[in-house]
Write a protein that holds these residues in place. Structure first.
Motif, PDB file in Angstrom:
ATOM      1  N   LEU A 288       5.611  22.867   2.896  1.00  0.00           N
ATOM      2  CA  LEU A 288       6.181  24.222   2.911  1.00  0.00           C
ATOM      3  C   LEU A 288       7.688  24.184   2.626  1.00  0.00           C
ATOM      4  CD1 LEU A 288       4.319  25.769   5.977  1.00  0.00           C
ATOM      5  CD2 LEU A 288       4.055  26.422   3.578  1.00  0.00           C
ATOM      6  N   ALA A 289       8.379  23.202   3.200  1.00  0.00           N
ATOM      7  CA  ALA A 289       9.819  23.084   2.950  1.00  0.00           C
ATOM      8  C   ALA A 289      10.097  22.795   1.487  1.00  0.00           C
ATOM      9  CB  ALA A 289      10.412  21.987   3.833  1.00  0.00           C
ATOM     10  N   SER A 290       9.285  21.931   0.889  1.00  0.00           N
ATOM     11  CA  SER A 290       9.460  21.629  -0.531  1.00  0.00           C
ATOM     12  C   SER A 290       9.148  22.846  -1.389  1.00  0.00           C
ATOM     13  CB  SER A 290       8.558  20.456  -0.921  1.00  0.00           C
ATOM     14  OG  SER A 290       8.673  20.162  -2.292  1.00  0.00           O
ATOM     15  N   THR A 291       8.120  23.604  -1.006  1.00  0.00           N
ATOM     16  CA  THR A 291       7.747  24.797  -1.767  1.00  0.00           C
ATOM     17  C   THR A 291       8.838  25.851  -1.704  1.00  0.00           C
ATOM     18  OG1 THR A 291       5.412  24.356  -1.317  1.00  0.00           O
ATOM     19  CG2 THR A 291       5.984  26.588  -1.998  1.00  0.00           C
ATOM     20  N   PHE A 292       9.499  25.956  -0.567  1.00  0.00           N
ATOM     21  CA  PHE A 292      10.537  26.973  -0.401  1.00  0.00           C
ATOM     22  C   PHE A 292      11.707  26.759  -1.349  1.00  0.00           C
ATOM     23  CE2 PHE A 292      14.074  29.002   1.965  1.00  0.00           C
ATOM     24  CZ  PHE A 292      13.538  30.278   2.066  1.00  0.00           C
ATOM     25  N   SER A 293      11.873  25.524  -1.835  1.00  0.00           N
ATOM     26  CA  SER A 293      12.987  25.248  -2.751  1.00  0.00           C
ATOM     27  C   SER A 293      12.734  25.779  -4.160  1.00  0.00           C
ATOM     28  CB  SER A 293      13.240  23.737  -2.820  1.00  0.00           C
ATOM     29  OG  SER A 293      12.140  23.064  -3.410  1.00  0.00           O
ATOM     30  N   VAL A 294      11.485  26.143  -4.486  1.00  0.00           N
ATOM     31  CA  VAL A 294      11.177  26.589  -5.847  1.00  0.00           C
ATOM     32  C   VAL A 294      11.894  27.894  -6.202  1.00  0.00           C
ATOM     33  CG1 VAL A 294       9.335  27.307  -7.420  1.00  0.00           C
ATOM     34  CG2 VAL A 294       8.979  25.360  -5.895  1.00  0.00           C
ATOM     35  N   PRO A 295      11.734  28.992  -5.423  1.00  0.00           N
ATOM     36  CA  PRO A 295      12.430  30.222  -5.814  1.00  0.00           C
ATOM     37  C   PRO A 295      13.947  30.110  -5.746  1.00  0.00           C
ATOM     38  CG  PRO A 295      11.411  30.472  -3.659  1.00  0.00           C
ATOM     39  CD  PRO A 295      10.908  29.186  -4.223  1.00  0.00           C
ATOM     40  N   ILE A 296      14.462  29.283  -4.814  1.00  0.00           N
ATOM     41  CA  ILE A 296      15.917  29.103  -4.760  1.00  0.00           C
ATOM     42  C   ILE A 296      16.407  28.427  -6.032  1.00  0.00           C
ATOM     43  CG2 ILE A 296      17.809  28.066  -3.468  1.00  0.00           C
ATOM     44  CD1 ILE A 296      16.146  28.246  -0.959  1.00  0.00           C
ATOM     45  N   SER A 297      15.643  27.454  -6.528  1.00  0.00           N
ATOM     46  CA  SER A 297      16.010  26.788  -7.776  1.00  0.00           C
ATOM     47  C   SER A 297      15.972  27.762  -8.950  1.00  0.00           C
ATOM     48  CB  SER A 297      15.062  25.618  -8.047  1.00  0.00           C
ATOM     49  OG  SER A 297      15.075  24.706  -6.978  1.00  0.00           O
ATOM     50  N   VAL A 298      14.974  28.659  -8.956  1.00  0.00           N
ATOM     51  CA  VAL A 298      14.896  29.666 -10.014  1.00  0.00           C
ATOM     52  C   VAL A 298      16.155  30.529 -10.017  1.00  0.00           C
ATOM     53  CG1 VAL A 298      13.645  31.711 -10.820  1.00  0.00           C
ATOM     54  CG2 VAL A 298      12.379  29.707 -10.022  1.00  0.00           C
ATOM     55  N   TYR A 299      16.627  30.880  -8.822  1.00  0.00           N
ATOM     56  CA  TYR A 299      17.851  31.685  -8.746  1.00  0.00           C
ATOM     57  C   TYR A 299      19.074  30.877  -9.181  1.00  0.00           C
ATOM     58  CZ  TYR A 299      21.794  34.198  -6.763  1.00  0.00           C
ATOM     59  OH  TYR A 299      22.998  34.827  -6.609  1.00  0.00           O
ATOM     60  N   ILE A 300      19.142  29.606  -8.800  1.00  0.00           N
ATOM     61  CA  ILE A 300      20.292  28.778  -9.168  1.00  0.00           C
ATOM     62  C   ILE A 300      20.426  28.681 -10.681  1.00  0.00           C
ATOM     63  CG2 ILE A 300      21.236  26.433  -9.099  1.00  0.00           C
ATOM     64  CD1 ILE A 300      21.604  27.910  -6.506  1.00  0.00           C
TER      65      ILE A 300
ATOM     66  N   THR B   9       7.125  34.856  -8.055  1.00  0.00           N
ATOM     67  CA  THR B   9       8.505  34.532  -8.427  1.00  0.00           C
ATOM     68  C   THR B   9       8.583  33.842  -9.782  1.00  0.00           C
ATOM     69  OG1 THR B   9       9.109  34.308  -6.096  1.00  0.00           O
ATOM     70  CG2 THR B   9      10.552  33.266  -7.707  1.00  0.00           C
ATOM     71  N   VAL B  10       7.722  32.874 -10.007  1.00  0.00           N
ATOM     72  CA  VAL B  10       7.799  32.066 -11.232  1.00  0.00           C
ATOM     73  C   VAL B  10       7.143  32.764 -12.411  1.00  0.00           C
ATOM     74  CG1 VAL B  10       7.139  29.865 -12.268  1.00  0.00           C
ATOM     75  CG2 VAL B  10       7.885  29.940  -9.889  1.00  0.00           C
ATOM     76  N   ALA B  11       6.012  33.427 -12.169  1.00  0.00           N
ATOM     77  CA  ALA B  11       5.212  33.952 -13.275  1.00  0.00           C
ATOM     78  C   ALA B  11       5.650  35.321 -13.751  1.00  0.00           C
ATOM     79  CB  ALA B  11       3.742  34.018 -12.863  1.00  0.00           C
ATOM     80  N   SER B  12       6.527  36.004 -13.001  1.00  0.00           N
ATOM     81  CA  SER B  12       6.857  37.380 -13.371  1.00  0.00           C
ATOM     82  C   SER B  12       7.642  37.467 -14.669  1.00  0.00           C
ATOM     83  CB  SER B  12       7.661  38.040 -12.240  1.00  0.00           C
ATOM     84  OG  SER B  12       8.845  37.310 -11.986  1.00  0.00           O
ATOM     85  N   GLY B  13       8.332  36.394 -15.051  1.00  0.00           N
ATOM     86  CA  GLY B  13       9.135  36.449 -16.262  1.00  0.00           C
ATOM     87  C   GLY B  13       8.516  35.741 -17.440  1.00  0.00           C
ATOM     88  N   SER B  14       7.244  35.368 -17.355  1.00  0.00           N
ATOM     89  CA  SER B  14       6.605  34.632 -18.444  1.00  0.00           C
ATOM     90  C   SER B  14       5.143  35.037 -18.520  1.00  0.00           C
ATOM     91  CB  SER B  14       6.731  33.120 -18.196  1.00  0.00           C
ATOM     92  OG  SER B  14       6.128  32.793 -16.964  1.00  0.00           O
ATOM     93  N   SER B  15       4.425  34.361 -19.369  1.00  0.00           N
ATOM     94  CA  SER B  15       2.992  34.637 -19.521  1.00  0.00           C
ATOM     95  C   SER B  15       2.213  33.345 -19.301  1.00  0.00           C
ATOM     96  CB  SER B  15       2.701  35.201 -20.911  1.00  0.00           C
ATOM     97  OG  SER B  15       3.195  34.322 -21.906  1.00  0.00           O
ATOM     98  N   PRO B  16       2.150  32.877 -18.051  1.00  0.00           N
ATOM     99  CA  PRO B  16       1.478  31.610 -17.794  1.00  0.00           C
ATOM    100  C   PRO B  16      -0.016  31.670 -18.062  1.00  0.00           C
ATOM    101  CG  PRO B  16       2.016  32.710 -15.739  1.00  0.00           C
ATOM    102  CD  PRO B  16       2.681  33.483 -16.828  1.00  0.00           C
ATOM    103  N   GLY B  17      -0.608  32.868 -17.864  1.00  0.00           N
ATOM    104  CA  GLY B  17      -2.037  32.970 -18.120  1.00  0.00           C
ATOM    105  C   GLY B  17      -2.369  32.680 -19.568  1.00  0.00           C
TER     106      GLY B  17
END
Length: 463
Positions: A408-420, A265-273
């Motif tokens: 896990l609950a905290s991790t689940f908020s990451v992609p939702i924040s990306v969408y927000i 989710t996070v890395a698909s739009g950037s070049s983190p590598g």
């Protein structure tokens, strides 16, 4: 209608030596099963019933007046006399399990009744954990979004925002602790618990902040969420080592899918590598160490709750005791590390008083330095309030479940924040575009959570 009182023993029948007279104390209502005196307030009590066929005469059976006789159909006369063995129970009886009494028409009713109570408790427990997890996810999303918004007016004073949140923790947490103490929720026994674990909590949180700030100043924004997934790995390892916890294959595989989903989710739009390669391996390892300290902090808090549940008369320690003392010791260690931390934020220690004064003026949005501080003090205050709510919710979820579930609950908020952040939010200008792999990463993440929570059904053995 006469009543009877008979104590069951092992074997085919009960002898006369097992008989006792009815108690003259007040009878409890049928099916009333009080909890043990020293039960854990944050856990559903474990109910353990021994079989009626074991050689312990602990299961007493009595019939209430007017409800029929025990183990027999007739009410009076010689048939209903105490001390006679009866082949079969046909009337409703009252059961006493230890100190508790209940009602039923046979030995199996006790098992079914208590089993129903236990099943109801388990379902309510699951609902409580699910509601706490949902609240943690919601507050986690708000925490991430509002942090970004709070930095709009305080873009030149991020270190001031961090110290404002730390001071806010101490003031608010100890105020709530004071109110809960006078309300009788927090006891003297809770406050007299050993302070060494809280010192360790504050030290770990200060170390996590220091190493995270140092590495975050060098690493790119796209690489940090990816490295943060090591937090979940550290928690599994530490809880296995220090808590003796063993995870099932579906739980480990589910956690793996959660990590993969967040990375996609996070890395698909950037070049983190590429950015990780430019920053160097040292700063990446330092950021990973920061998440190690955070994972150790959460596991240590879980150990504090477990120890308190075993040792305290009240059954547990209030989460505001943990939050208050932990935040106080964190602030102490932050003050000791202040020369190092201020340098990380590009503020020389000699200029720190001037920096804090200018940050306060921008936060209050007054004076000549208020230019460019639009949104203050509302946005920073909203962030501090939601951040406190998120920390409280996260600790509450940890208390009623485990450190891994809260992670896990905290991790689940990451992609939702990306969408927000793809929505038109005030003060942020043009909204960012959705990463190409967002949908695929979100599907993998949700699938991982479902696999983690899935419990294989077991077929009960036939009698």
């Amino acid at each position: 209608m006469s009543s009877c009182y008979r104590r069951l023993a092992a074997g085919a029948g009960a002898g006369a030596k097992n008989l006792s007279a009815p108690s003259t104390s007040r009878r409890r209502h049928p099916m009333e099963a009080p909890w043990p005196r020293h039960h854990r307030t944050d856990r559903w009590p474990r109910i353990a019933l021994r079989s009626a066929y074991r050689p312990d005469p602990w299961l007493a059976v009595a019939a209430a007046p007017g409800e029929g006789s025990c183990d027999g159909g007739g009410g009076g006369g010689g048939d209903g006399g105490i001390g006679k063995e009866r082949p079969r129970a046909v009337g409703p009886c009252r059961y006493a399990v230890g100190d508790s009494e209940g009602g039923g028409s046979g030995g199996g009713v006790v098992d079914r009744a208590v089993g129903s109570w236990w099943a109801w408790g388990v379902e309510r427990r699951k609902a409580e954990v699910a509601a706490a997890a949902a609240a943690t996810v919601l507050l986690g999303v708000g925490n991430r979004v509002l942090y970004k918004l709070a930095l709009v007016p305080l873009k030149h004073y991020p270190f001031f925002l961090a110290q404002l949140a730390t001071v806010g923790y101490i003031v608010v947490y100890f105020s709530i602790l004071y109110l809960r103490y006078h309300a009788g929720i927090v006891t003297d026994e809770m406050l007299s618990t050993p302070k060494a674990p809280y010192v360790a909590v504050g030290f770990l949180e200060a170390l996590a902040a220091a190493t995270g700030m140092a590495a975050g100043a060098i690493l790119s924004g796209a690489s940090i969420p990816i490295l943060s997934q090591t937090f979940l790995v550290w928690q599994i390892l530490l809880s296995t080592i220090f808590l003796g916890r063993r995870y099932k294959a579906n739980q480990l595989f589910g956690c793996f899918l959660v990590v993969v989903g967040v990375i996609i989710t996070v890395a698909s739009g950037s070049s983190p590598g590429h950015s990780l390669k430019e920053a160097g391996i040292f700063w990446s390892l330092l950021m990973i160490a920061s998440f190690l300290f955070q994972a150790a902090d959460t596991v240590l808090k879980e150990i504090i709750f477990l120890d308190a549940a075993r040792n305290l008369e009240g059954g547990s320690v209030d989460l505001f005791v943990v939050n208050s003392y932990g935040s106080a010791f964190q602030a102490l260690f932050i003050c000791l590390l202040l020369p190092f931390l201020s340098k990380l934020w590009g503020v020389p220690f000699s200029q720190l008083p001037t920096y804090l004064r200018d940050g306060t003026a921008c936060f209050l949005n007054i004076g000549q330095l208020s230019s460019g501080c639009d949104g203050a003090p509302l946005l920073p205050l909203l962030f501090v309030v939601v951040n406190m709510g998120f920390n409280i919710s996260l600790l509450h979820l940890l208390k009623i479940s485990s450190a891994l579930v809260s992670s896990l609950a905290s991790t689940f908020s990451v992609p939702i924040s990306v969408y927000i952040f793809t929505l038109p939010l005030p003060y942020l200008g043009v909204a960012s575009s959705l990463p190409p792999g967002f949908v695929a990463g979100a599907i993998i993440l949700v699938l991982g959570l479902l696999i983690y929570t899935w419990t294989p059904s077991t077929t009960p053995a036939s009698p």
